[in-house]
Design a protein around this motif. Structure first.
Motif, PDB file in Angstrom:
ATOM      1  N   GLN A   1      26.274  -0.644  28.292  1.00  0.00           N
ATOM      2  CA  GLN A   1      26.074  -0.364  26.870  1.00  0.00           C
ATOM      3  C   GLN A   1      27.192   0.535  26.342  1.00  0.00           C
ATOM      4  O   GLN A   1      27.760   0.275  25.272  1.00  0.00           O
ATOM      5  CB  GLN A   1      24.718   0.284  26.635  1.00  0.00           C
TER       6      GLN A   1
ATOM      7  N   GLY B   1      22.448  -2.434  23.116  1.00  0.00           N
ATOM      8  CA  GLY B   1      21.081  -1.962  23.347  1.00  0.00           C
ATOM      9  C   GLY B   1      20.565  -2.276  24.742  1.00  0.00           C
ATOM     10  O   GLY B   1      21.173  -3.028  25.491  1.00  0.00           O
ATOM     11  N   GLN B   2      19.460  -1.680  25.053  1.00  0.00           N
ATOM     12  CA  GLN B   2      18.839  -1.835  26.367  1.00  0.00           C
ATOM     13  C   GLN B   2      17.705  -2.861  26.290  1.00  0.00           C
ATOM     14  O   GLN B   2      16.793  -2.706  25.470  1.00  0.00           O
ATOM     15  CB  GLN B   2      18.290  -0.497  26.852  1.00  0.00           C
TER      16      GLN B   2
ATOM     17  N   LYS C   1      14.054  -1.660  26.009  1.00  0.00           N
ATOM     18  CA  LYS C   1      13.711  -1.159  24.687  1.00  0.00           C
ATOM     19  C   LYS C   1      13.352  -2.327  23.761  1.00  0.00           C
ATOM     20  O   LYS C   1      12.389  -2.255  23.002  1.00  0.00           O
ATOM     21  CB  LYS C   1      14.866  -0.359  24.098  1.00  0.00           C
TER      22      LYS C   1
ATOM     23  N   ARG D   1       9.814  -2.893  22.025  1.00  0.00           N
ATOM     24  CA  ARG D   1       9.828  -3.040  20.562  1.00  0.00           C
ATOM     25  C   ARG D   1       9.010  -4.264  20.145  1.00  0.00           C
ATOM     26  O   ARG D   1       8.234  -4.203  19.196  1.00  0.00           O
ATOM     27  CB  ARG D   1      11.263  -3.177  20.078  1.00  0.00           C
TER      28      ARG D   1
ATOM     29  N   PRO E   1      13.286  -1.418  14.735  1.00  0.00           N
ATOM     30  CA  PRO E   1      13.057  -0.203  15.538  1.00  0.00           C
ATOM     31  C   PRO E   1      11.689   0.425  15.266  1.00  0.00           C
ATOM     32  O   PRO E   1      11.173   0.376  14.151  1.00  0.00           O
ATOM     33  CB  PRO E   1      14.174   0.744  15.069  1.00  0.00           C
TER      34      PRO E   1
ATOM     35  N   GLU F   1      10.114   3.880  21.044  1.00  0.00           N
ATOM     36  CA  GLU F   1      10.453   2.690  21.834  1.00  0.00           C
ATOM     37  C   GLU F   1      11.436   2.982  22.970  1.00  0.00           C
ATOM     38  O   GLU F   1      11.369   2.349  24.020  1.00  0.00           O
ATOM     39  CB  GLU F   1      10.998   1.573  20.947  1.00  0.00           C
ATOM     40  N   ARG F   2      12.305   3.936  22.757  1.00  0.00           N
ATOM     41  CA  ARG F   2      13.292   4.252  23.793  1.00  0.00           C
ATOM     42  C   ARG F   2      12.610   4.840  25.031  1.00  0.00           C
ATOM     43  O   ARG F   2      12.851   4.395  26.159  1.00  0.00           O
ATOM     44  CB  ARG F   2      14.320   5.209  23.221  1.00  0.00           C
TER      45      ARG F   2
END
Length: 157
Positions: free
Chosen positions: A27, A34-35, A38, A42, A52, A56-57
């Motif tokens: 990343q 993004g991951q 996540k 989401r 978002p 969520e992270r």
């Protein structure tokens, strides 16, 4: 069997941390937007699946660690009584990657299949991350089992 599952889960959690380092490097280098954990969280949370959401992270990291621990426990059980070699661990992890990124993740409309991902670096990063997971998993399971990496049948009696 409980000891094998516990050791496998611990090895899986450790391996997930190794994998996450590869994913973060991908990343940071701009290869992956993004991951994926996540994005998965989401989509699972209430609201629009691609917008978002609060938390969520952190939830993505926790879910990823839990999934990795569960897959580690399954690997320990599947390799019970056998040497858990690195090629076996890498093959196992790549099967997980294929099942997720060519299977259930695109089926749930979370991310495109790896074979058609417009973010060309993401499949490469994720495959490399799964190789790191599998190698670390095999080495950790072997280390937890002892010198030859085989399960001692007496442990479960």
């Amino acid at each position: 069997m409980i000891r094998q599952l516990t050791r496998g889960a611990a090895a899986g959690a450790l391996s997930t941390l190794t994998m996450s380092a590869v994913m973060l490097a991908g990343q940071k280098s701009g290869l992956m937007p993004g991951q994926p954990p996540k994005h998965i969280v989401r989509a699972a949370l209430p609201g629009h699946r691609h917008r978002p959401k609060p938390g969520e992270r952190v939830l993505g990291a926790v879910a990823h660690l839990g999934f990795g621990a569960g897959c580690g426990a399954a690997f320990a059980l599947l390799t019970r009584g056998r040497r858990a070699g690195v090629p076996l661990g890498v093959g196992y992890a790549l099967l997980i990657w294929l099942g997720a990124y060519e299977g259930w993740v695109p089926a749930l409309n979370i991310l495109p299949p790896a074979s058609r991902d417009p973010a060309r670096g993401r499949p490469v990063v994720m495959a490399a991350a799964h190789v790191a997971y599998g190698a670390t998993l095999a080495l950790a399971v072997r280390a937890m089992r002892g010198a030859d990496g085989r399960h001692d049948e007496k442990e479960d009696r």
